[in-house]
Scaffold this motif. Structure first.
Motif, short mmCIF file in Angstrom:
data_model
loop_
_atom_site.label_atom_id
_atom_site.label_comp_id
_atom_site.label_asym_id
_atom_site.label_seq_id
_atom_site.Cartn_x
_atom_site.Cartn_y
_atom_site.Cartn_z
N THR A 36 0.88 -1.14 0.08
CA THR A 36 0.11 0.01 -0.05
C THR A 36 0.77 1.34 -0.06
O THR A 36 1.98 1.27 0.52
N TYR A 37 0.39 2.51 -0.71
CA TYR A 37 1.10 3.54 -0.66
C TYR A 37 0.19 4.63 -0.62
O TYR A 37 -1.10 4.46 -0.89
N TRP A 38 0.74 5.90 -0.34
CA TRP A 38 -0.15 6.99 -0.05
C TRP A 38 -0.43 7.84 -1.64
O TRP A 38 0.55 7.57 -2.52
N SER A 39 -1.54 8.12 -1.67
CA SER A 39 -2.20 8.92 -2.92
C SER A 39 -2.89 10.04 -2.38
O SER A 39 -3.69 10.17 -2.01
N VAL A 40 -1.94 11.28 -2.57
CA VAL A 40 -2.53 12.58 -2.34
C VAL A 40 -3.62 13.14 -3.32
O VAL A 40 -3.55 12.98 -4.40
N TYR A 41 -4.57 13.54 -2.25
CA TYR A 41 -5.94 14.17 -3.19
C TYR A 41 -6.31 15.34 -2.33
O TYR A 41 -6.22 15.39 -1.06
N THR A 42 -7.22 15.95 -3.01
CA THR A 42 -8.01 16.93 -2.50
C THR A 42 -9.44 16.52 -2.59
O THR A 42 -9.91 16.24 -3.78
#
Length: 524
Positions: free
Chosen positions: A175-181
């Motif tokens: 799993t990895y981080w996926s930046v979003y707004t």
């Protein structure tokens, strides 16, 4: 007449007594002048009582880097590179006592430039420390409104835990981080929009990290046959700080060195956050108080003179970038502007323009002045401000220096044990530390480097321990940017096959064996 003049025998005794007294006096005087004192830290210590070292501060050489007039009124960046990880073909990678300064990807040990020691010496131990590679700027160093986004969709930052194979059969997903707004979130992030963390090692920085590890492997395995072909935890160790960007680099470095072997489970040593000596993160009140009197945020004229001289530059930058004049973070030093502007250029992004007036932009000349002033600041903070710089770095980084010194002792003991057929102690012969610009700056300060610069991305110091075959004595070579480091301290001088007893005595004199001087020095 004969009653007044001494006999020949008496004269010889008198001469011998005089010479002996002179010898004792000069040795004592030499010892006295080498005493280093800081809030209770004093005296000369050495494993060998006959080893005398100079522990006092010695000034760096004068150059354009530490000349305020050059920083304010000069042009360009002294030939330093700030816009690419790759040097133009016409620029050599290495010369003199440092390879060509490239902020985006500093020179390091590579096979094509590496100078082998002659065959009468045997390499016994290596310790590497370098700054992480290029990244996005820290959030605190971004501007209130950034005119364009910064995306990192070409990489993934993996964050997950997993049981080790011997303690559980269940496996973890990658799993990895996926930046979003979110459109439902009315708040805007400070600084850049986009899909990056601030900071994070960028895709370009990850590639530079892989190449760094691969270059070191090509020297210490392919050329010198020192490293094992495959990763061996009994021979090699890797260490990071509690800042995750160093672990991001470590994943690529280890892969660059050991390929598929490194893609298996591989431990990264890390100390508890409150006492981490590598970053460093432990508290040293004496060092902090000392720094506050001459460094960032102080009213010392040696520090504030360049800030005052750069007032016009500050006014222009503040107007363009939307920074308030009372924002102390941006105005106590040029650190924030330096980080923001250099990160853009290293990633081929345009210099910023005013959010309301896109025709009002930071020029390359402005950026160059920021870069010159940043170099001036680091030279002042870690070398030019006198003995205070050595005191500050000894307090702040003394524990890591003591760890390095013990590693050298252990390596010598292990090598001597092997020569007698009874090798004892740790088998680790190659230690790899991934750290920060402050970490490398403290080391350069303690070694009293002749010409101080701001350590750029990937800046590297390597300690090589050799044993000479003829007399079984040990020597150390210190490489800075792949080239032999030159110190202003006369005991250290050019750190090329220096008897290791001198370096050990120097470190012990400053921090004490086992860093025993640091707790009292730092009021711990």
């Amino acid at each position: 007449m004969n009653d007044i003049l001494p006999s020949r025998k008496s004269f010889l005794w008198l001469l011998a007594a005089t010479l002996a007294s002179y010898y004792v006096f000069t040795r004592f005087f030499g010892l006295a002048t080498s005493i280093f004192t800081i809030s209770g830290l004093s005296g000369l210590e050495a494993e060998n009582p006959d080893t005398f070292v100079d522990l006092s501060w010695h000034a760096p050489v004068s150059s354009r880097i530490n000349n305020l007039s050059s920083a304010i009124n000069g042009t360009g960046t002294y030939g330093f590179v700030f816009n690419s990880s790759t040097l133009p073909e016409e620029i050599p990678y290495a010369h003199n006592y440092l390879g060509v300064y490239n902020w985006c990807n500093m020179p390091h040990v590579r096979r094509s430039e590496y100078s082998k020691v002659n065959s009468s010496y045997v390499l016994e131990y290596v310790e590497v420390i370098h700054r992480h590679h290029k990244r996005t700027p820290y959030a605190a160093n971004t501007f209130p409104i950034e005119a364009y986004p910064w995306h990192c969709d070409n990489e993934a930052l993996f964050y997950y835990g997993a049981p080790l194979p011997t303690y559980g059969a269940n496996r973890s997903a990658n799993t990895y981080w996926s930046v979003y707004t979110s459109s439902s979130n009315p708040l805007a992030p400070r600084g850049f929009n986009g899909t990056c963390q601030f900071p994070q090692i960028t895709c370009g920085g990850l590639d530079d990290s892989w190449q760094h590890g691969n270059d070191l492997y090509s020297v210490y395995h392919d050329l010198l046959q020192f490293l094992p072909e495959k990763y061996d935890p009994s021979f090699v160790s890797f260490r990071v700080t509690n800042n995750v960007i160093t672990s991001q680099v470590a994943g690529m470095v280890t892969s660059g060195m050991f390929g598929g072997e490194a893609q298996q489970n591989l431990p990264l040593l890390v100390q508890p956050a409150s006492i981490d000596s590598l970053e460093p993160a432990y508290t040293c009140l004496a060092a902090n108080n000392n720094f506050s009197k001459y460094g960032v945020g102080s009213s010392d004229s040696g520090w504030t003179s360049h800030l005052k001289a750069a007032s016009d530059l500050y006014t222009n930058l503040d107007t363009i970038c939307g920074i308030l004049p009372m924002d102390s973070g941006f105005h106590m030093s040029f650190d924030h502007y330096f980080d923001n502007l250099s990160a853009r250029l290293c990633h081929a992004k345009p210099l910023p323009c005013n959010a309301s007036n896109p025709s009002l932009c930071v020029t390359q000349a402005m950026a160059d002045e920021v870069f010159r002033l940043g170099q001036y600041e680091y030279s002042y903070l870690y070398r030019d401000a006198g003995a205070r710089t050595l005191e500050y770095s000894v307090g702040s980084y003394g524990i890591w220096v003591a760890e390095l010194t013990q590693n050298l002792r252990d390596a010598m003991h292990a090598a001597d044990s092997t020569s007698t057929g009874n090798r004892t102690g740790s088998g680790i012969r190659y230690r790899y530390n991934i750290a920060h610009d402050g970490s490398v700056s403290h080391i350069l300060s303690i070694l009293q480097i002749e010409k101080m610069v701001w350590p750029g991305m990937g800046s590297e110091v390597v300690f090589e321990l050799y044993k000479r075959k003829t007399d079984q004595q040990y020597y150390v070579r210190v490489l800075w940017g792949g080239q032999v480091l030159k110190s202003s301290n006369p005991t250290l001088g050019v750190l090329d096959m220096l008897p290791v007893d001198l370096l050990v005595a120097y470190f012990d004199g400053l921090v004490g064996q086992g860093a025993r001087k640091i707790p009292s020095l730092c009021s711990l």
